[in-house]
Motif scaffolding. Sequence first.
Motif, mmCIF file in Angstrom:
data_model
loop_
_atom_site.group_PDB
_atom_site.id
_atom_site.type_symbol
_atom_site.label_atom_id
_atom_site.label_comp_id
_atom_site.label_asym_id
_atom_site.label_seq_id
_atom_site.Cartn_x
_atom_site.Cartn_y
_atom_site.Cartn_z
ATOM 1 N N ARG A 1 38.933 0.509 -10.099
ATOM 2 C CA ARG A 1 39.788 -0.656 -9.916
ATOM 3 C C ARG A 1 38.896 -1.901 -9.925
ATOM 4 O O ARG A 1 37.746 -1.866 -9.438
ATOM 5 N N GLU B 1 41.952 3.974 -7.110
ATOM 6 C CA GLU B 1 42.315 3.951 -5.674
ATOM 7 C C GLU B 1 43.028 2.695 -5.172
ATOM 8 O O GLU B 1 42.398 1.780 -4.663
ATOM 9 N N SER B 2 44.340 2.691 -5.298
ATOM 10 C CA SER B 2 45.117 1.509 -4.898
ATOM 11 C C SER B 2 46.300 1.826 -3.998
ATOM 12 O O SER B 2 47.078 0.936 -3.669
ATOM 13 N N SER C 1 45.342 1.246 -20.306
ATOM 14 C CA SER C 1 44.530 0.125 -19.843
ATOM 15 C C SER C 1 43.099 0.239 -20.381
ATOM 16 O O SER C 1 42.508 -0.737 -20.831
ATOM 17 N N LEU C 2 42.588 1.451 -20.360
ATOM 18 C CA LEU C 2 41.225 1.695 -20.847
ATOM 19 C C LEU C 2 41.131 1.445 -22.353
ATOM 20 O O LEU C 2 40.088 1.074 -22.875
ATOM 21 N N GLY D 1 39.047 -1.980 -14.094
ATOM 22 C CA GLY D 1 40.424 -2.467 -14.149
ATOM 23 C C GLY D 1 40.444 -3.909 -13.674
ATOM 24 O O GLY D 1 39.395 -4.547 -13.526
ATOM 25 N N ALA D 2 41.637 -4.431 -13.393
ATOM 26 C CA ALA D 2 41.690 -5.837 -12.987
ATOM 27 C C ALA D 2 42.822 -6.111 -12.002
ATOM 28 O O ALA D 2 43.342 -7.220 -11.945
ATOM 29 N N GLY D 3 43.182 -5.089 -11.217
ATOM 30 C CA GLY D 3 44.185 -5.345 -10.193
ATOM 31 C C GLY D 3 45.584 -5.028 -10.663
ATOM 32 O O GLY D 3 46.334 -5.922 -11.059
ATOM 33 N N ALA D 4 45.952 -3.752 -10.653
ATOM 34 C CA ALA D 4 47.313 -3.309 -10.963
ATOM 35 C C ALA D 4 47.411 -1.866 -10.488
ATOM 36 O O ALA D 4 46.751 -0.989 -11.026
ATOM 37 N N CYS E 1 55.820 -1.834 -13.174
ATOM 38 C CA CYS E 1 55.366 -2.422 -14.437
ATOM 39 C C CYS E 1 56.515 -2.974 -15.249
ATOM 40 O O CYS E 1 56.319 -3.634 -16.255
ATOM 41 N N GLY F 1 48.711 -2.046 -19.364
ATOM 42 C CA GLY F 1 48.599 -0.885 -18.481
ATOM 43 C C GLY F 1 49.934 -0.341 -18.037
ATOM 44 O O GLY F 1 50.242 -0.322 -16.847
ATOM 45 N N GLN F 2 50.718 0.124 -18.974
ATOM 46 C CA GLN F 2 52.014 0.730 -18.646
ATOM 47 C C GLN F 2 51.986 2.213 -18.994
ATOM 48 O O GLN F 2 51.297 2.605 -19.935
ATOM 49 N N ILE G 1 49.660 0.280 -10.891
ATOM 50 C CA ILE G 1 50.202 1.205 -11.873
ATOM 51 C C ILE G 1 49.096 1.826 -12.729
ATOM 52 O O ILE G 1 49.255 2.926 -13.263
ATOM 53 N N CYS G 2 47.963 1.172 -12.840
ATOM 54 C CA CYS G 2 46.875 1.721 -13.651
ATOM 55 C C CYS G 2 46.240 2.950 -13.002
ATOM 56 O O CYS G 2 45.383 3.598 -13.609
ATOM 57 N N TYR H 1 37.047 4.991 -14.500
ATOM 58 C CA TYR H 1 37.913 3.810 -14.410
ATOM 59 C C TYR H 1 37.968 3.358 -12.955
ATOM 60 O O TYR H 1 38.642 3.962 -12.123
#
Lengths: 163, 453
Positions: free
Chosen positions: B122, B82-83, B178-179, B163-166, B344, B184-185, B168-169, B120
């Motif tokens: 965020r 959710e970003s 990413s997982l 996750g760690a702040g992106a 990305c 994370g592309q 696109i993930c 997953y």
Amino acid sequence: MLAEKYADRIEKIFSKYPDKRSAIMDLLYLAQEEYGWLSGDALEEVAALVDVDPTQAHSIAGFYTMYSEKPKGKYWFQVCTDLPCALRGADDFYQALCEYLGVEDGGTTEDGLFTVEQVMCLAACDRAPMMQCNFHYHENLDLDKVKALVEQLRQEAAAAQGE
Amino acid sequence: MEHILLRDLDIPDIRNFDVYVANGGYEGLKKAVREHTPEEVIQIVLESNLRGRGGAGFPTGRKWSFIPKDAPIKYVVVNADESEPGTFKDRQILEKNPHQLIEGAMIAAYAIQATAVYIYCRGEFWDLAHALEEEIEAARQANLVGDDVLGSGWNCPVYVHLGAGAYICGEESALLNSLQGLLGQPRVRPPFPAQPGGGLYYAPTVVNNVETLANVPWIILNGAAAYKAIGTPESSGVKIFCLSGHVARPGNYELPFGITFRELIFEHGGGIPNGKKLKAILPSGASGPVLPATGEVLDAPLTYESVAALGSTLGSASFILMDEDTDMVWAAAKMTHFFKHESCGKCTPCREGTYWLERIYRRLLRGEGTMRDLELLKSIPRNMQGGVTLCALGEFAANPVLSTVQHFYAEYEEYVRHAEATREARQAAEQMHDYTLGEAGELPEAVGQGGVR
Ligand SMILES: Cc1cc2nc3c(=O)[nH]c(=O)nc-3n(C[C@H](O)[C@H](O)[C@H](O)COP(=O)(O)O)c2cc1C
Ligand code: SF4
Ligand code: FES
């Protein structure tokens, strides 16, 4: 070293995944928690734990906003200034916060306590202005509330030093 | 009507395992496992017409039916990244009603006979993700998750991945990378996640949004027909609408599809603060085209089809509202900055396009824009659309630009007119200055022009 100090935690992280490599994100968090930021040495240490090349640990650390490859203040304020928050005054809030702390955008206070940064939407747009401090949310903010928080954190930091 | 998803509004403590169970929690999972075959569960979800709530609106039952039955390893991955600017609905479910997500994910896992579930989250959902792990443990102790689920012989642990702040993930193939501990592309597709070679660890995988899965327990308990009876024939069921920006009561509203923009914004959201008029609506966060708040738009029903017919998308239903004082060039610049930051960098049209668009907006906002810039704002986004990129982010990034240019062009022209007037005034002043200097014989004209500024 992380491997000795956090053997149990690391074991638990590895147990979640069929492939060691998936643990890299959790381990980067662990290293950052331990050392305050991700130095070249810290990245090498994590890379060795999951058997990848250090350059890959570097590129992953650089890809995400929550890892820091530079030392940060003890308290890391990430203020959301994305569109929904900005419509509710987040840009002005951020500027006032910077002025209050006497720092530029992205800067750290001279005492090394506070780093301020702008970030993208944190899924709290209905409670703007808001920010994250060391990964914890603070919502429905205004300058007075954040001043009180800064004061409280200063005291916490002073108390921790006195110990 | 009682809420189907935001049940915390009816039962405040429903986040606690015991309270959830006391209010019918996990009955859907029990019914699925004890009374239905996996194929029947897929059939029920298919018939309910549940569509993905993560943005694309893909039929959920169909997605599940793509998973090859004979694959030895299969996964369910919950998209809790959710970003999207303006979206905060999954967060409320995860925070206030987490067991309903766990239950929905377990029913999906049963339907495809998954090996494991990964949620997953965020990275910024740090506190929430750690609390979620505790709730999963509570469910595990009650034999609803983990080994031999409900004595069925099927094993399925549930794990949380941070996750760690992106942004696109949140795109499903980037999320899977990413997982897996990769960058994370997005991946080249096909193979799609449901196909062998395309999913998590390259095994067939269902990726579903949090809200999508939270609907599933109710559907299993009450039947496909009951769910389909809510909403409209094409857009069935309920949706959580997020209201943010210039609105009196920002927040999440769970409502049936088919209510109008007007009802959502004015009845539920309480209208626009400070007696202002509503000017523009972004119905799907920063990713979808902006709509001017005309009578036609306000009276339109909120369904996937009708919002598409208006020229936008319902997406994840994140409504960002802007009042009459909002500078639309500034708003488009904000969104462009977002996409520039979140690209990305893998595809040239997206990487370069967002870079140049952002530079043009900076120029415009600094009061240095030209008519040529406006032409570029029309042409650059065209080169980012039409399937030339690996994922939809490139197309998303074009939307705020093209739609504000389409509906609010006068504001752009105003920026340029102002900039031109300033330039002319400055040139006139410089000429005066040069003239004076020239008379005094101190500086040749050419040097004066560059140097005075
Ligand atoms: C750039 C980009 C960002 C996305 N972000 C999210 C997100 O944050 N959450 C989400 O559920 N889906 C997101 N999606 C959609 C996912 O790729 C995917 O379609 C969705 O998780 C499928 O679940 P659903 O069928 O239940 O909607 C994003 C897509 C793109 C292209
Ligand atoms: S469209 Fe943009 S975000 Fe998506 S893969 Fe290409 S460069 Fe990356
Ligand atoms: S825009 Fe700030 S939290 Fe969403």
